[in-house]
Design a protein around this motif. Structure first.
Motif, short mmCIF file in Angstrom:
data_model
loop_
_atom_site.label_atom_id
_atom_site.label_comp_id
_atom_site.label_asym_id
_atom_site.label_seq_id
_atom_site.Cartn_x
_atom_site.Cartn_y
_atom_site.Cartn_z
N MET A 24 13.48 -40.76 -7.66
CA MET A 24 13.15 -42.13 -7.25
C MET A 24 14.13 -42.68 -6.22
O MET A 24 13.78 -43.54 -5.43
CB MET A 24 13.10 -43.04 -8.48
CG MET A 24 11.90 -42.73 -9.36
SD MET A 24 11.78 -43.79 -10.80
CE MET A 24 12.99 -43.03 -11.86
N MET A 25 15.36 -42.17 -6.23
CA MET A 25 16.33 -42.62 -5.24
C MET A 25 16.23 -41.78 -3.96
O MET A 25 16.48 -42.29 -2.88
CB MET A 25 17.73 -42.55 -5.81
CG MET A 25 17.94 -43.53 -6.96
SD MET A 25 19.60 -43.51 -7.59
CE MET A 25 20.38 -44.55 -6.39
N GLU A 26 15.86 -40.52 -4.11
CA GLU A 26 15.75 -39.65 -2.95
C GLU A 26 14.52 -39.95 -2.11
O GLU A 26 14.56 -39.86 -0.88
CB GLU A 26 15.67 -38.18 -3.40
CG GLU A 26 16.95 -37.67 -4.04
CD GLU A 26 16.77 -36.26 -4.57
OE1 GLU A 26 15.92 -35.51 -4.04
OE2 GLU A 26 17.47 -35.90 -5.53
N ARG A 27 13.42 -40.29 -2.77
CA ARG A 27 12.14 -40.51 -2.08
C ARG A 27 11.42 -41.74 -2.62
O ARG A 27 10.32 -41.64 -3.19
CB ARG A 27 11.27 -39.27 -2.22
CG ARG A 27 11.97 -38.04 -1.68
CD ARG A 27 11.00 -36.99 -1.34
NE ARG A 27 11.72 -35.80 -0.93
CZ ARG A 27 11.22 -34.58 -1.02
NH1 ARG A 27 10.02 -34.41 -1.48
NH2 ARG A 27 11.92 -33.55 -0.62
N PRO A 28 12.02 -42.90 -2.46
CA PRO A 28 11.44 -44.11 -3.08
C PRO A 28 10.04 -44.46 -2.59
O PRO A 28 9.20 -44.90 -3.38
CB PRO A 28 12.44 -45.21 -2.74
CG PRO A 28 13.17 -44.70 -1.54
CD PRO A 28 13.20 -43.20 -1.67
N SER A 32 6.79 -44.48 -5.01
CA SER A 32 6.05 -45.74 -5.15
C SER A 32 4.58 -45.56 -4.81
O SER A 32 3.71 -46.08 -5.50
CB SER A 32 6.66 -46.81 -4.25
OG SER A 32 7.95 -47.14 -4.67
#
Length: 67
Positions: A24-28, A32
């Motif tokens: 989730m932090m690498e490819r928000p 989403s």
């Protein structure tokens, strides 16, 4: 991962190649978009299993029963 998706009807497997444990932090934006797609599909489906079963004639379930 594929075996889990194949065992659950109506699912869609989304794989982010090369992503690590902090997806989730690498490819928000990609995460989403995937979550929004799932929610949009779920919103279009009829509610499943939401019918209340009566356990006796005239007996009410839920909050009214506890009050």
């Amino acid at each position: 991962r594929e075996s889990i998706a194949e065992a659950l009807p109506g699912t869609q497997l989304t794989v982010f190649e090369g992503a690590g444990h902090m997806l989730m932090m690498e490819r928000p934006f990609e995460v989403s978009a995937a979550v929004l797609a799932v929610t949009a599909r779920a919103a279009k489906l009829p509610p499943a299993g939401r019918r209340l079963r009566r356990r006796g004639r005239g007996r009410r379930l839920g909050y009214e029963q506890a009050a």
